[in-house]
Design a protein around this motif. Structure first.
Motif, PDB file in Angstrom:
ATOM      1  N   PHE A  55       0.807  -1.398  -0.045  1.00 51.76           N
ATOM      2  CA  PHE A  55       0.006   0.068   0.253  1.00 51.76           C
ATOM      3  C   PHE A  55       0.904   1.214  -0.074  1.00 51.76           C
ATOM      4  O   PHE A  55       0.760   2.333  -0.864  1.00 51.76           O
ATOM      5  CB  PHE A  55      -0.909  -0.057   1.100  1.00 51.76           C
ATOM      6  CG  PHE A  55      -1.564   1.449   1.626  1.00 51.76           C
ATOM      7  CD1 PHE A  55      -2.461   1.956   0.657  1.00 51.76           C
ATOM      8  CD2 PHE A  55      -1.171   1.998   2.583  1.00 51.76           C
ATOM      9  CE1 PHE A  55      -3.120   2.898   0.761  1.00 51.76           C
ATOM     10  CE2 PHE A  55      -1.885   3.185   2.721  1.00 51.76           C
ATOM     11  CZ  PHE A  55      -2.752   4.003   2.119  1.00 51.76           C
ATOM     12  N   TYR A  56       1.760   1.293   1.023  1.00 48.73           N
ATOM     13  CA  TYR A  56       2.584   2.349   1.021  1.00 48.73           C
ATOM     14  C   TYR A  56       3.553   2.562  -0.153  1.00 48.73           C
ATOM     15  O   TYR A  56       3.848   3.857  -0.665  1.00 48.73           O
ATOM     16  CB  TYR A  56       3.456   2.411   2.166  1.00 48.73           C
ATOM     17  CG  TYR A  56       2.712   2.742   3.435  1.00 48.73           C
ATOM     18  CD1 TYR A  56       2.823   4.150   4.072  1.00 48.73           C
ATOM     19  CD2 TYR A  56       2.271   1.799   4.139  1.00 48.73           C
ATOM     20  CE1 TYR A  56       2.166   4.769   5.032  1.00 48.73           C
ATOM     21  CE2 TYR A  56       1.436   2.037   5.374  1.00 48.73           C
ATOM     22  CZ  TYR A  56       1.459   3.609   5.858  1.00 48.73           C
ATOM     23  OH  TYR A  56       0.838   3.816   7.012  1.00 48.73           O
ATOM     24  N   LEU A  57       3.884   1.662  -0.825  1.00 44.21           N
ATOM     25  CA  LEU A  57       4.857   1.573  -1.983  1.00 44.21           C
ATOM     26  C   LEU A  57       3.734   2.221  -3.060  1.00 44.21           C
ATOM     27  O   LEU A  57       4.269   2.955  -4.011  1.00 44.21           O
ATOM     28  CB  LEU A  57       5.375   0.304  -2.449  1.00 44.21           C
ATOM     29  CG  LEU A  57       6.213   0.325  -3.527  1.00 44.21           C
ATOM     30  CD1 LEU A  57       7.653   1.349  -3.160  1.00 44.21           C
ATOM     31  CD2 LEU A  57       6.866  -1.174  -3.696  1.00 44.21           C
ATOM     32  N   LYS A  58       2.678   1.718  -3.267  1.00 48.23           N
ATOM     33  CA  LYS A  58       1.817   2.346  -4.300  1.00 48.23           C
ATOM     34  C   LYS A  58       1.602   3.914  -4.164  1.00 48.23           C
ATOM     35  O   LYS A  58       1.536   4.715  -5.073  1.00 48.23           O
ATOM     36  CB  LYS A  58       0.484   1.622  -4.342  1.00 48.23           C
ATOM     37  CG  LYS A  58      -0.363   2.187  -5.492  1.00 48.23           C
ATOM     38  CD  LYS A  58      -1.914   1.427  -5.340  1.00 48.23           C
ATOM     39  CE  LYS A  58      -2.647   1.782  -6.337  1.00 48.23           C
ATOM     40  NZ  LYS A  58      -3.197   3.159  -6.434  1.00 48.23           N
ATOM     41  N   VAL A  59       1.570   4.345  -2.742  1.00 49.80           N
ATOM     42  CA  VAL A  59       1.241   5.805  -2.498  1.00 49.80           C
ATOM     43  C   VAL A  59       2.506   6.601  -3.051  1.00 49.80           C
ATOM     44  O   VAL A  59       2.398   7.452  -3.702  1.00 49.80           O
ATOM     45  CB  VAL A  59       1.109   6.122  -0.888  1.00 49.80           C
ATOM     46  CG1 VAL A  59       1.328   7.484  -0.788  1.00 49.80           C
ATOM     47  CG2 VAL A  59       0.162   5.319  -0.509  1.00 49.80           C
ATOM     48  N   LEU A  60       3.828   6.091  -2.840  1.00 49.98           N
ATOM     49  CA  LEU A  60       4.881   7.014  -3.345  1.00 49.98           C
ATOM     50  C   LEU A  60       4.844   6.544  -5.009  1.00 49.98           C
ATOM     51  O   LEU A  60       5.444   7.574  -5.732  1.00 49.98           O
ATOM     52  CB  LEU A  60       6.223   5.982  -2.902  1.00 49.98           C
ATOM     53  CG  LEU A  60       6.592   6.028  -1.335  1.00 49.98           C
ATOM     54  CD1 LEU A  60       7.794   5.210  -1.263  1.00 49.98           C
ATOM     55  CD2 LEU A  60       6.844   7.404  -1.080  1.00 49.98           C
ATOM     56  N   ARG A  61       4.423   5.763  -5.507  1.00 45.61           N
ATOM     57  CA  ARG A  61       4.270   5.630  -7.137  1.00 45.61           C
ATOM     58  C   ARG A  61       3.496   6.687  -7.667  1.00 45.61           C
ATOM     59  O   ARG A  61       3.719   7.124  -8.550  1.00 45.61           O
ATOM     60  CB  ARG A  61       4.044   4.056  -7.533  1.00 45.61           C
ATOM     61  CG  ARG A  61       5.367   3.019  -7.483  1.00 45.61           C
ATOM     62  CD  ARG A  61       4.906   1.817  -7.646  1.00 45.61           C
ATOM     63  NE  ARG A  61       6.116   0.787  -7.363  1.00 45.61           N
ATOM     64  CZ  ARG A  61       6.047  -0.415  -7.048  1.00 45.61           C
ATOM     65  NH1 ARG A  61       4.701  -0.957  -6.666  1.00 45.61           N
ATOM     66  NH2 ARG A  61       6.927  -1.289  -6.826  1.00 45.61           N
ATOM     67  N   ASP A  62       2.285   6.537  -6.855  1.00 51.89           N
ATOM     68  CA  ASP A  62       1.181   7.430  -7.478  1.00 51.89           C
ATOM     69  C   ASP A  62       1.495   8.955  -7.263  1.00 51.89           C
ATOM     70  O   ASP A  62       1.073   9.590  -8.180  1.00 51.89           O
ATOM     71  CB  ASP A  62      -0.323   7.158  -6.432  1.00 51.89           C
ATOM     72  CG  ASP A  62      -0.765   5.894  -6.771  1.00 51.89           C
ATOM     73  OD1 ASP A  62      -0.515   5.276  -8.073  1.00 51.89           O
ATOM     74  OD2 ASP A  62      -1.719   5.424  -6.131  1.00 51.89           O
ATOM     75  N   ASN A  63       2.683   8.944  -6.475  1.00 55.74           N
ATOM     76  CA  ASN A  63       3.055  10.677  -6.270  1.00 55.74           C
ATOM     77  C   ASN A  63       4.262  10.772  -6.900  1.00 55.74           C
ATOM     78  O   ASN A  63       5.038  12.172  -6.479  1.00 55.74           O
ATOM     79  CB  ASN A  63       2.994  10.923  -4.742  1.00 55.74           C
ATOM     80  CG  ASN A  63       1.604  11.124  -4.149  1.00 55.74           C
ATOM     81  OD1 ASN A  63       0.905  12.238  -4.181  1.00 55.74           O
ATOM     82  ND2 ASN A  63       1.033  10.143  -3.668  1.00 55.74           N
ATOM     83  N   GLY A  64       4.703   9.973  -7.806  1.00 51.90           N
ATOM     84  CA  GLY A  64       6.022  10.217  -8.424  1.00 51.90           C
ATOM     85  C   GLY A  64       7.251  10.168  -7.418  1.00 51.90           C
ATOM     86  O   GLY A  64       8.408  10.823  -7.780  1.00 51.90           O
ATOM     87  N   ARG A  65       7.224   9.511  -6.583  1.00 54.66           N
ATOM     88  CA  ARG A  65       8.350   9.345  -5.586  1.00 54.66           C
ATOM     89  C   ARG A  65       8.639   7.769  -5.579  1.00 54.66           C
ATOM     90  O   ARG A  65      10.225   7.735  -4.688  1.00 54.66           O
ATOM     91  CB  ARG A  65       7.908   9.740  -3.925  1.00 54.66           C
ATOM     92  CG  ARG A  65       7.408  10.936  -3.872  1.00 54.66           C
ATOM     93  CD  ARG A  65       7.151  11.380  -2.484  1.00 54.66           C
ATOM     94  NE  ARG A  65       6.378  12.580  -2.582  1.00 54.66           N
ATOM     95  CZ  ARG A  65       6.281  13.274  -1.364  1.00 54.66           C
ATOM     96  NH1 ARG A  65       6.705  12.873  -0.296  1.00 54.66           N
ATOM     97  NH2 ARG A  65       5.235  14.346  -1.232  1.00 54.66           N
ATOM     98  N   ALA A  66       8.543   6.987  -6.567  1.00 54.03           N
ATOM     99  CA  ALA A  66       9.371   5.604  -6.689  1.00 54.03           C
ATOM    100  C   ALA A  66       8.975   5.146  -7.826  1.00 54.03           C
ATOM    101  O   ALA A  66       8.040   5.479  -8.668  1.00 54.03           O
ATOM    102  CB  ALA A  66       8.544   4.711  -5.668  1.00 54.03           C
TER     103      ALA A  66
END
Length: 559
Positions: free
Chosen positions: A548-559
């Motif tokens: 979940f947290y990794l998806k949040v980073l990807r959705d916000n261009g941070r991963a």
């Protein structure tokens, strides 16, 4: 403040009934739901422009200027350090030009960590404040120690007062609060978003990051109480350190350990430490929660730094440097122990500094505190965690008529009057000449009647900018010096500025997992079990949360 196991089970079942969920507690985020994915329960998070579009337009209240400067924040999601006052204003000016209320009568549930005052009918302090407001607030004061139990029970029974204060640390224990908040409380977005906040100028004076933490499910749901940038510090008895020549500036974990040995004398009923392990986390450079490196998201429990920290804390306990009362009971009052000189160092929020001074300085003029300068375990550049921008929230009961919601917001606006205003004085001290007098130092001192009747109640409701406003000028400077010096060491975490309501399953893992780590620190399990405990955490929901947290980073261009 952990819920008792039996009571938690009972009240949580009722709480789940309110939101119509199963005990599995699916993951939930805080913005409007995005496209669901398997196992996510539609979880998502709000960040950047999403959050700012929901918050009130910030407008500084120009009527109050601090004597000592703070720090202007350059960190996303972290408010400024507001500065401090070295003297109480001789003639506080009113912040408002008209009555806040329109004659309504409301009930408000607030916590209190101490004996409750007399009720409204026999409390002239409440009566005076309500007269100034122009409406009647009747407080349902609830023991702060068991507040989560009572709040969950009332939510489950749909017995919701007009205003309900819930601290963030209690919300973190409520696995299904993300759903309950919509069922129980009013959406304040139509009243406060952007320039709609203009009728409530003192609410508009609250820092934007605090409002961002008041967002649930893509809506502005509460009025925030801003917090200091720091969750805690290592506070110590400066007067006793001065007297005994102990080291007031340890620079490594080894030096702190040696200091503990120098101080501890069980025969003299003196131990170095109370609870310090949460401050040992940043000392050992354990990430505040997650670390993103090499394309991977690593939780603090999985880091070598966490294992080092546990092993060091085990040495501290093995050497018996922690007060035995702290070891044997979760309910030990460490403020009483440090006041009595039975512990010399403990971890607490900066607000405890003021509270301890107010409690002990009148009885012991030499009583003094300070906070250790930040340091790391190996002498390298330190790190420091940052608080969530709001620590307490005031919710308005769902379904009230629009006119009543507006009146309640106007009342909360009165409660948000900052230090140096007439409204702040009345809400904190009561009526001059009746509930308080100005001492020879110009500082308000409660009378016998004030001591009996005045309780911190209105202050919880509106929040306010956190000036260091203590009636001890030298300590105001010490605190601000520490805060300003520490600010540059605040850790930039990968989710800075993203409002994430913790996933339910992940949130429920925290207490049982950290209880296992406590067993290791206190010698009930071997240090070698640390990695096994981390593996159990991953198995029981940690890996699911990581996705979940990794998806949040990807959705916000941070991963």
């Amino acid at each position: 403040m952990t819920l008792p196991a039996q009571g938690a089970s009972t009240t949580r079942r009722g709480f789940l009934g309110l939101v119509g969920m199963t005990a599995a507690g699916l993951l939930t985020g805080c913005s409007a739901p995005s496209t669901p994915r398997p196992g996510s329960g539609g979880a998502s998070a709000a960040a950047g422009d999403q959050l700012k579009s929901l918050t009130p337009t910030f407008t500084a209240f120009s009527g109050v200027r601090p004597d000592l400067p703070g720090t202007v924040s350059n960190l996303e999601g972290v408010p400024d350090i507001a500065g401090g006052f070295t003297a109480y204003p001789a003639s506080p000016a009113p912040a408002l030009t008209q009555k806040a209320g329109k004659g309504g009568a409301y009930k408000a549930m607030t916590p209190l960590w101490g004996p409750p005052p007399p009720g409204l009918s026999s409390n002239s302090y409440f009566q005076a404040a309500n007269a100034d407001i122009g409406a009647t607030l009747e407080f349902q004061i609830t023991d702060g120690v068991t507040y989560a139990d009572k709040a969950i029970a009332r939510l489950a029974a749909r017995d919701i007062p007009d205003l309900m204060v819930i601290p963030s640390w209690e919300i973190d224990k409520m696995a299904d609060f993300n759903q309950a908040v919509d069922q129980a409380f009013e959406d304040l977005t139509p009243y406060l978003q952007g320039d709609r906040v203009k009728p409530y100028a003192l609410l508009a004076n609250l820092p934007t990051p605090a409002w961002e933490w008041s967002v649930w499910n893509g809506k502005l749901m509460a009025v925030p109480y801003p917090t200091e940038p720091y969750p805690y510090a290592l506070l110590y008895r400066k007067d006793l350190f001065d007297k005994n020549g102990w080291n007031q500036n340890p620079k490594t974990a080894d030096e702190l350990f040696q200091l503990g040995k120098d101080i501890t004398d069980a025969k003299a009923k003196r131990w170095a430490f109370g609870s310090i392990h949460e401050m040992a986390w940043p000392i050992f450079k354990v990430p505040q929660e997650w670390r993103y490196e090499g394309g991977k998201l690593v939780h603090k429990y999985e880091t070598p730094e966490f294992e080092q920290m546990i092993a060091w804390m085990r040495k501290v306990f093995d050497e018996e440097l922690v007060h035995p009362g702290v070891i044997s009971s979760k309910g030990t009052n460490e403020k009483e122990l440090i006041g009595a000189g039975q512990i010399l160092v403990y971890r607490d929020g900066l607000g405890a500094w003021k509270e301890l001074l107010q409690q002990h300085r009148p009885k012991n003029r030499e009583f003094a505190l300070n906070a250790f300068p930040l340091f790391s375990h190996d002498g390298s550049a330190p790190i420091m965690y940052h608080n969530t921008a709001a620590g307490i929230f005031t919710f308005i009961k769902k379904g009230l008529p629009k006119a009543q919601v507006e009146e309640l917001l106007s009342i909360l606006n009165w409660c948000a009057a900052p230090y140096g205003t007439k409204e702040y004085e009345l809400s904190n001290y009561g009526v001059k000449g009746k509930h308080f007098e100005l001492g020879s130092d110009g500082v308000p001192k409660l009378t016998d009647l004030g001591t009996k009747e005045v309780a911190y109640t209105y202050g919880f409701l509106g929040g306010r900018p956190l000036y260091v406003d203590w009636p001890f000028p030298e300590d105001v400077k010490l605190s601000l010096d520490w805060q300003n010096a520490s600010f540059k060491h605040i850790e930039r975490n990968p989710f800075a500025g993203i409002r994430i309501q913790r996933p339910s399953k992940y949130s429920g893992l925290q207490v049982p997992t950290e209880d296992k780590f406590t067993d290791v620190m206190r010698g009930r399990r071997p240090v070698s079990d640390v990695r096994q405990i981390a593996q159990e955490w991953r198995r029981d929901g940690g890996d699911e949360a990581r996705e979940f947290y990794l998806k949040v980073l990807r959705d916000n261009g941070r991963a």
